[in-house]
Design a protein around this motif. Structure first.
Motif, PDB file in Angstrom:
ATOM      1  N   HIS A  79      -3.743   5.791  -9.153  1.00  0.00           N
ATOM      2  CA  HIS A  79      -4.390   4.492  -9.295  1.00  0.00           C
ATOM      3  C   HIS A  79      -3.727   3.497  -8.342  1.00  0.00           C
ATOM      4  CE1 HIS A  79      -6.406   4.675 -13.526  1.00  0.00           C
ATOM      5  NE2 HIS A  79      -6.478   5.844 -12.923  1.00  0.00           N
ATOM      6  N   LYS A  80      -4.515   2.503  -7.957  1.00  0.00           N
ATOM      7  CA  LYS A  80      -4.003   1.421  -7.118  1.00  0.00           C
ATOM      8  C   LYS A  80      -3.707   0.214  -8.011  1.00  0.00           C
ATOM      9  CE  LYS A  80      -5.079  -1.432  -3.101  1.00  0.00           C
ATOM     10  NZ  LYS A  80      -6.103  -1.772  -2.099  1.00  0.00           N
ATOM     11  N   TYR A  81      -2.548  -0.387  -7.785  1.00  0.00           N
ATOM     12  CA  TYR A  81      -2.125  -1.569  -8.534  1.00  0.00           C
ATOM     13  C   TYR A  81      -1.883  -2.714  -7.564  1.00  0.00           C
ATOM     14  CZ  TYR A  81      -1.441   1.513 -12.489  1.00  0.00           C
ATOM     15  OH  TYR A  81      -1.659   2.407 -13.507  1.00  0.00           O
ATOM     16  N   GLU A  82      -2.082  -3.943  -8.067  1.00  0.00           N
ATOM     17  CA  GLU A  82      -1.838  -5.122  -7.227  1.00  0.00           C
ATOM     18  C   GLU A  82      -1.084  -6.191  -8.005  1.00  0.00           C
ATOM     19  OE1 GLU A  82      -5.467  -5.464  -3.996  1.00  0.00           O
ATOM     20  OE2 GLU A  82      -5.515  -6.742  -5.759  1.00  0.00           O
ATOM     21  N   PHE A  83      -0.075  -6.737  -7.346  1.00  0.00           N
ATOM     22  CA  PHE A  83       0.514  -8.000  -7.767  1.00  0.00           C
ATOM     23  C   PHE A  83      -0.243  -9.067  -6.991  1.00  0.00           C
ATOM     24  CE2 PHE A  83       4.330  -5.483  -8.764  1.00  0.00           C
ATOM     25  CZ  PHE A  83       4.701  -6.051  -9.980  1.00  0.00           C
ATOM     26  N   THR A  84      -0.709 -10.083  -7.673  1.00  0.00           N
ATOM     27  CA  THR A  84      -1.276 -11.242  -6.993  1.00  0.00           C
ATOM     28  C   THR A  84      -0.402 -12.434  -7.343  1.00  0.00           C
ATOM     29  OG1 THR A  84      -3.520 -10.351  -7.131  1.00  0.00           O
ATOM     30  CG2 THR A  84      -3.309 -12.692  -6.651  1.00  0.00           C
ATOM     31  N   LYS A 143      -1.087 -10.992  -1.963  1.00  0.00           N
ATOM     32  CA  LYS A 143      -1.155  -9.750  -2.734  1.00  0.00           C
ATOM     33  C   LYS A 143      -0.152  -8.731  -2.203  1.00  0.00           C
ATOM     34  CE  LYS A 143      -6.029 -10.177  -3.976  1.00  0.00           C
ATOM     35  NZ  LYS A 143      -6.102 -10.129  -5.395  1.00  0.00           N
ATOM     36  N   LEU A 144       0.291  -7.881  -3.123  1.00  0.00           N
ATOM     37  CA  LEU A 144       1.129  -6.737  -2.804  1.00  0.00           C
ATOM     38  C   LEU A 144       0.542  -5.566  -3.575  1.00  0.00           C
ATOM     39  CD1 LEU A 144       3.693  -5.371  -1.615  1.00  0.00           C
ATOM     40  CD2 LEU A 144       4.881  -6.097  -3.702  1.00  0.00           C
ATOM     41  N   ALA A 145       0.065  -4.548  -2.861  1.00  0.00           N
ATOM     42  CA  ALA A 145      -0.576  -3.391  -3.497  1.00  0.00           C
ATOM     43  C   ALA A 145       0.339  -2.174  -3.439  1.00  0.00           C
ATOM     44  CB  ALA A 145      -1.892  -3.078  -2.796  1.00  0.00           C
ATOM     45  N   GLY A 146       0.132  -1.282  -4.399  1.00  0.00           N
ATOM     46  CA  GLY A 146       0.873  -0.034  -4.424  1.00  0.00           C
ATOM     47  C   GLY A 146       0.145   1.001  -5.239  1.00  0.00           C
ATOM     48  N   ASN A 189       0.809  -1.223   0.000  1.00  0.00           N
ATOM     49  CA  ASN A 189       0.000   0.000   0.000  1.00  0.00           C
ATOM     50  C   ASN A 189       0.844   1.275   0.000  1.00  0.00           C
ATOM     51  OD1 ASN A 189      -2.648  -1.074  -0.194  1.00  0.00           O
ATOM     52  ND2 ASN A 189      -2.461  -1.747   1.928  1.00  0.00           N
ATOM     53  N   GLY A 190       2.109   1.142  -0.384  1.00  0.00           N
ATOM     54  CA  GLY A 190       2.979   2.309  -0.521  1.00  0.00           C
ATOM     55  C   GLY A 190       2.967   2.816  -1.953  1.00  0.00           C
ATOM     56  N   ASN A 191       3.820   3.774  -2.243  1.00  0.00           N
ATOM     57  CA  ASN A 191       3.917   4.320  -3.598  1.00  0.00           C
ATOM     58  C   ASN A 191       4.924   3.512  -4.417  1.00  0.00           C
ATOM     59  OD1 ASN A 191       2.054   6.435  -3.254  1.00  0.00           O
ATOM     60  ND2 ASN A 191       3.610   7.632  -2.189  1.00  0.00           N
ATOM     61  N   ILE A 192       4.509   3.130  -5.608  1.00  0.00           N
ATOM     62  CA  ILE A 192       5.400   2.412  -6.517  1.00  0.00           C
ATOM     63  C   ILE A 192       6.364   3.441  -7.108  1.00  0.00           C
ATOM     64  CG2 ILE A 192       5.550   1.034  -8.626  1.00  0.00           C
ATOM     65  CD1 ILE A 192       2.624   0.122  -8.017  1.00  0.00           C
ATOM     66  N   PRO A 193       7.666   3.251  -6.941  1.00  0.00           N
ATOM     67  CA  PRO A 193       8.622   4.220  -7.484  1.00  0.00           C
ATOM     68  C   PRO A 193       8.501   4.362  -9.005  1.00  0.00           C
ATOM     69  CG  PRO A 193       9.691   2.777  -5.900  1.00  0.00           C
ATOM     70  CD  PRO A 193       8.323   2.199  -6.165  1.00  0.00           C
TER      71      PRO A 193
END
Length: 188
Positions: A140-145, A179-182, A38-42
């Motif tokens: 926008h929110k992105y997720e790795f699943t 999941k990993l969100a950013g 839930n942090g910012n993706i660089p």
């Protein structure tokens, strides 16, 4: 009769004290050294880095299988704000514990520890065989699943499959997921 009932109660109480508590199963986890959940993706991992969409640098990812018995792993990267399915990797060997930063371009994953794995991204042929990072132009929110799957090779998925096809096959064969969100506001 009362002595027998008292002995039975003591015996039952003794078993309750001796029996170990059942440990909760260890969950499958997914992390990155590039950003926290839930942090910012660089921007390094987005279109902002080279000012064009697609062919982006993939972030480093690590996972721990917990108590899940996987035959292989699959990863899907989506924009949860609009449902855009950006990228997928599948048939990742069960012995793998992550993906290095900057996966090479190509349908077949070139890294030795990922031999047998494949990748596919959204977009045309010039960008669909490498990580396709964020490029939303607004937040926008992105997720790795990460899917732990029960088969070595996902059935029905090949070089011509779309990210949605990989996601559907992975969900069907999953024995666990993490999941990993950013968040990203990247612009080209």
């Amino acid at each position: 009769m009362q002595k027998i009932a008292t002995a039975a109660l003591c015996l039952a109480a003794g078993f309750a004290l001796v029996a170990p508590a059942a440990a909760a199963p260890a969950p499958l986890t997914l992390t990155s050294t590039a950003y926290k959940n839930n942090g910012n993706i660089p921007d390094k991992y987005s279109c902002a880095f080279d000012h064009k969409a697609g062919n982006d640098i993939s972030p480093p990812l690590a996972w721990a299988g917990g108590d899940v018995k996987a035959e292989s792993y699959a990863l899907v990267f989506i924009d949860t704000s609009n449902g855009g399915k950006h990228w997928a990797a599948w048939d990742i060997p069960a012995a793998a514990t992550g993906l290095p930063e900057g996966l090479k371009k190509g349908y077949d994953l070139a890294e030795p520890e990922l031999k047998g794995g494949h990748q596919r991204a959204m977009g045309n042929a010039s960008v669909n065989e490498q990580f396709f990072g964020p490029c939303p132009r607004s937040k926008h929110k992105y997720e790795f699943t990460l899917y732990a799957v029960k088969v070595k090779n996902l059935p029905g998925v090949n070089k011509n499959s779309k990210v949605a096809d990989v996601e559907a096959a992975a969900k069907k064969a999953a024995v666990g997921q993490a999941k990993l969100a950013g968040f990203s506001t990247a612009k080209p």
